[in-house]
Design an enzyme around this catalytic site. Structure first.
Site: not given
Length: 402
Positions: A168-170, A173, A141
């Site tokens: 960024v991860d979320v 996803a 991220d």
């Protein structure tokens, strides 16, 4: 919680989650909260890495993994476990792969293999990059925020700053799940699944698209947000934080002449209301060398609560500056039932953790089950596959499952 007449939209969809930490579990959470049967496939003895993190961080496991089941099978160490996973794939709709590039393929469980077992499988790969020259690079991220310009835009020049959450991860996803839902819909017509890849880097590039567009239009290099005065960067004359008498800060965003007129009337700023230099937004922007300081003098005379109350009354956009921990007492969030009361280990009272930020008139999203213990549903899921108790015991004796 859902009533008997409120069938969640993804009930009947089965998801196998090969995910850990943030990105994969976030994708699984979105699908689980919408009613899918999400089964975390975890390594015996260890499971999702976030299970073993320090208390404050491991609590995030219970946020991102509610409404899921967990099975523990040794995919890395047992060919029998991998064959068992393929049996699970045969009855699944979606697989989420959040592991390092090539890790699942090295186990012989990549999309090409799974599609032979189940041609309708939809495979979501959450990776650092979309296919291309950099796709095999280890990536995270924070690295995406640095390399795609987001950290440059967020911090002062020379002091790049990551966002205060794993956005960024979320985000990757969420975009991946949007594509998965589109693929589920497409499958009703074609009968075929597909592989979808969502990249951390490309997610961040998408977010800085506004600055790419600005550069294309002006030819000028990007300038960090802190270097562009609040308000000026968005083209508004009054659009920034102001400090109240108690030291707390309130953001005021005046984006129309109506806002300006009501603001001046509420705070008795008749001289500003009558000033022709401030008659419209363009003139208020031109007056930014003195106007914010004049408004700051007025706001500093009142407490933050009083400022908020009066801005609310005047229907002027505003927001108090708050820490995340203060949100648990937010009147709106509590009145609108936006928290899920979530059990945490070694904590007597449940934690208030946020629901998905959407609301439906047809179904509710709540806590159907807390985050699972490692392997809590292994026997249950294998029994659903048709394995008899003695067969499951035999798998355990051979260390295929705990």
């Amino acid at each position: 919680m859902r009533g008997d007449d409120q069938r969640a939209p993804l009930e009947g969809i089965r998801v196998l989650e090969l995910g850990h930490i943030i990105a994969g579990p976030s994708a699984g959470l979105l699908l689980a909260d919408l009613g899918a049967d999400v089964i975390k496939v975890e390594r015996p003895g260890e499971g999702d890495q976030s299970r073993g993190m320090p208390a404050g961080t491991s609590a995030n496991f219970h946020f991102l993994n509610r409404n899921k089941r967990s099975i523990a099978i040794d995919l890395k160490g047992s060919a029998e476990a991998r064959a068992l996973f393929l049996r699970l794939v045969a009855g699944a709709d979606v697989v989420i792969d959040n592991f390092a590039y090539g890790a699942v393929e090295a186990l012989g469980l990549g999309y090409d293999v799974l599609a032979k077992t189940n041609p309708g499988i939809i495979y979501l790969a959450l990776k650092g990059f979309l296919p291309g020259p950099d796709e095999a690079r280890p990536f995270l991220d924070e690295l995406a925020q640095m390399s795609a310009g987001l950290a440059f835009m967020t911090g002062p020049r020379g002091q790049p700053l990551r966002a205060g959450a794993s956005i960024v991860d979320v985000g990757a996803a969420a975009y991946g799940v949007i594509a998965v839902l589109a693929a589920v819909h497409q499958r009703t017509a074609t009968g075929r699944g597909q592989k979808i890849t969502s990249g951390l880097f490309e997610t961040t590039v998408f977010w800085v698209g506004q600055w790419l567009a600005q550069h294309a239009a002006t030819g000028q290099p990007s300038v960090p947000m802190p270097e562009i005065r609040q308000g000026t960067r968005m083209g508004w004359g009054v659009y920034q934080l102001f400090t109240a008498s108690d030291g707390e800060q309130v953001f005021i965003g005046i984006t129309s002449n109506g806002h300006w007129e009501r603001f001046c009337a509420e705070f008795g700023l008749d001289d500003l209301a009558a000033d022709p230099r401030l008659a419209d937004n363009a003139r208020r922007v031109a007056a930014r060398d003195w106007l914010p300081a004049r408004i700051a003098e007025e706001i500093a005379r009142h407490s933050s609560a009083e400022v908020s109350r009066r801005l609310e009354k005047a229907r002027v956009p505003y927001a108090p500056l708050r820490r995340p921990d203060q949100l648990v007492d937010d009147p709106h969030l509590n009145a609108s039932n936006q928290f899920v009361l979530t059990p945490l280990p070694d904590r007597e009272a449940p934690a208030k953790l946020p629901k998905l930020p959407v609301r439906s008139t047809a179904f509710e999203m709540g806590l159907a089950r807390p985050a699972p213990r490692l392997g809590e549903h292994t026997r249950e899921v294998l029994a659903e596959l048709g394995l008899a108790p003695d067969e499951i015991d035999a798998l355990a004796s051979r260390k295929v499952i705990p």
